[in-house]
Design an enzyme around this catalytic site. Structure first.
Site, short mmCIF file in Angstrom:
data_model
loop_
_atom_site.label_atom_id
_atom_site.label_comp_id
_atom_site.label_asym_id
_atom_site.label_seq_id
_atom_site.Cartn_x
_atom_site.Cartn_y
_atom_site.Cartn_z
N LEU A 126 0.85 -1.20 0.00
CA LEU A 126 0.00 0.00 0.00
C LEU A 126 0.88 1.25 0.00
CD1 LEU A 126 -2.86 1.26 0.26
CD2 LEU A 126 -2.52 1.20 2.74
N HIS A 230 5.57 2.91 12.23
CA HIS A 230 6.17 4.13 11.69
C HIS A 230 5.11 5.22 11.69
CE1 HIS A 230 8.06 6.82 8.74
NE2 HIS A 230 9.18 6.15 8.92
#
Length: 340
Positions: A126, A230
Site C-alpha cells: 500500500l 512508523h
C-alpha cells in the site's frame, strides 16, 4: 477522480516511481527493475485467467488519476504467503522463571521465530504518492481490496493479515534492527530490507537467532519499538483496526512493526458490502460509497456519491462514475458506505 484497476505492462515507469518514493521499510516495493517487472508479470498472469481457488497468486492494483492519466498509488493482495518461500514473523510470548522456595516469580517476554501465517492472505504494497494524499483517496486505495475479496472470497484464505511498517528514521535506521545487526547480521537495515524485498531470504535462516530472544536482554531502544508503527503508517493501521483487525502478538523480524489480522468474513467492509444493480442517473440525497464492478480481469473501483434504493436493490450512479467503473444500466456493482 481516482480509479483502481489491475496493474498493466504500461505501468512499469509509474511503479518504479512509487518504489523510489516509498523509501526504506517498504519491503514489497524495492527499487529493482527485475523484481518490479516480475510483480507486473505475476499479476497480469493472474488476472488473465481467473484461478479456480486460493493459490500462490498476486493481485496487484494501481490507482490512476483519470484527469491526468498518472499512476499515483499501489496496493496488492498476496493470496497465500509462504508457499514458494518461507514467510517469517516473530511471535511475542512469555516464559516464567520462578522458585517458590525462594519466593521469586519472574515473567519474561520472548520473541520466537514463526511461520504461522503460511497460507494466509496478506494485504501488502500500500503506497499513495504525496500528490494524491487528499480526500478519500487513501481509504479507497486500502479498502477497495475488501470489496474485491468480498466479491471473490474463494480466492483467499479465511485469515487476512497485514504487516505494518515499524519504527525507523529518515535514513532507514531501525532501533530494533540495530540490536540484531550488532549481534547477528553485520548488515545494515536498508540492505536486509532490500534483500528481503527481492526475494533473497536464505540469509534469514542462516543468520537469524536459532532460539527465542529474551526481550529483557534487548537494548532499551529496541524494546521501546516492539509492536510500534512508523509515524507515516499510523493512519493505515487505524483504518485496519476500524475494520476489525487486531494484533495477536506477531511482529516483523527486522523492524518489529506489528502484524494485524482478521477473519475474512468479519472484516467490516466485507460484512457490510452488498451487490446492487446499476441505474445511471443523478442521485438525489446520495451518500459517499466505495464501489467496484463485479468483473475480474476488468475490475474497477472508485468512490463517489450515489443513491441507493434498498427495496429495488439498485444503485443510482452518476454517468461519470459509471463510465469510470465501466458499468451501465443493469450491470451489478458491489458497494459499501464510507463512514464519515
Amino acid at each position: 477522480m481516482l480509479v483502481i484497476r489491475p496493474i498493466e505492462q504500461k505501468d512499469f515507469a509509474g511503479l518504479k516511481t512509487c518504489a523510489i518514493e516509498s523509501g526504506t521499510g517498504m519491503t514489497s516495493l524495492p527499487v529493482n527493475d527485475e523484481l518490479l517487472q516480475r510483480k507486473i508479470d505475476a499479476s497480469t498472469q493472474t488476472f488473465s485467467d481467473k484461478p479456480a481457488g486460493k493459490g500462490d497468486c498476486l493481485y496487484f492494483f494501481v490507482a490512476e488519476d483519470l484527469e491526468t492519466g498518472q499512476m499515483v498509488g499501489t496496493c496488492a493482495i498476496d493470496a497465500a504467503v509462504g508457499l514458494s518461500q518461507p514467510f517469517y514473523n516473530y511471535h511475542i510470548g512469555k516464559v516464567v522463571h520462578s522458585s517458590p522456595k525462594l519466593g521469586i516469580y519472574n515473567v519474561v517476554e520472548t520473541l520466537t521465530l514463526s511461520n504461522d501465517y503460511t497460507g494466509s492472505s496478506e494485504l501488502c504494497t500500500l503506497f499513495l504518492r504525496e500528490c494524491a494524499r487528499e480526500g478519500q483517496n487513501g481509504r479507497l486505495l486500502s479498502k477497495h481490496r475488501f470489496l474485491f475479496m468480498a466479491e471473490h472470497p474463494e480466492l483467499f484464505d479465511n485469515t487476512v493479515f497485514a504487516e505494518m511498517r515499524g519504527v525507523s528514521d529518515e535514513r532507514g535506521h531501525s532501533p530494533f534492527y540495530e540490536w540484531l545487526q550488532t549481534h547477528f547480521f553485520s548488515l545494515d537495515f536498508p540492505t536486509v530490507d532490500y534483500l528481503t524485498g527481492i526475494g533473497k531470504k536464505r540469509f534469514i535462516a542462516e543468520l537469524m537467532p536459532k532460539y527465542p530472544i529474551y526481550v529483557n536482554l534487548l537494548s532499551d531502544a529496541a524494546r521501546a519499538v516492539i509492536g510500534k508503527t512508523h509515524e507515516k503508517t499510523r493512519p493505515a493501521i487505524r483504518m485496519l483496526q476500524n475494520e476489525g483487525f487486531v494484533n495477536r502478538g506477531y511482529v516483523d523480524i527486522f523492524d518489529a512493526g506489528p502484524a494485524v489480522e482478521c477473519e475474512l468474513h468479519n472484516i467490516h467492509s466485507v460484512r457490510n458490502s452488498r451487490r446492487l444493480r446499476v441505474q445511471v442517473g443523478d442521485p438525489i440525497g446520495g451518500h459517499p460509497f466505495l464501489i467496484c464492478n463485479t468483473r475480474f480481469g476488468q475490475y474497477r473501483a472508485a468512490y463517489g456519491t450515489i443513491g441507493v434504493n434498498v427495496d429495488a436493490h439498485e444503485a443510482i450512479l452518476p454517468a461519470k462514475l459509471a463510465a469510470a467503473l465501466k458499468v451501465q444500466d443493469g450491470d451489478m456493482v458491489r458497494v459499501v458506505e464510507l463512514e464519515q
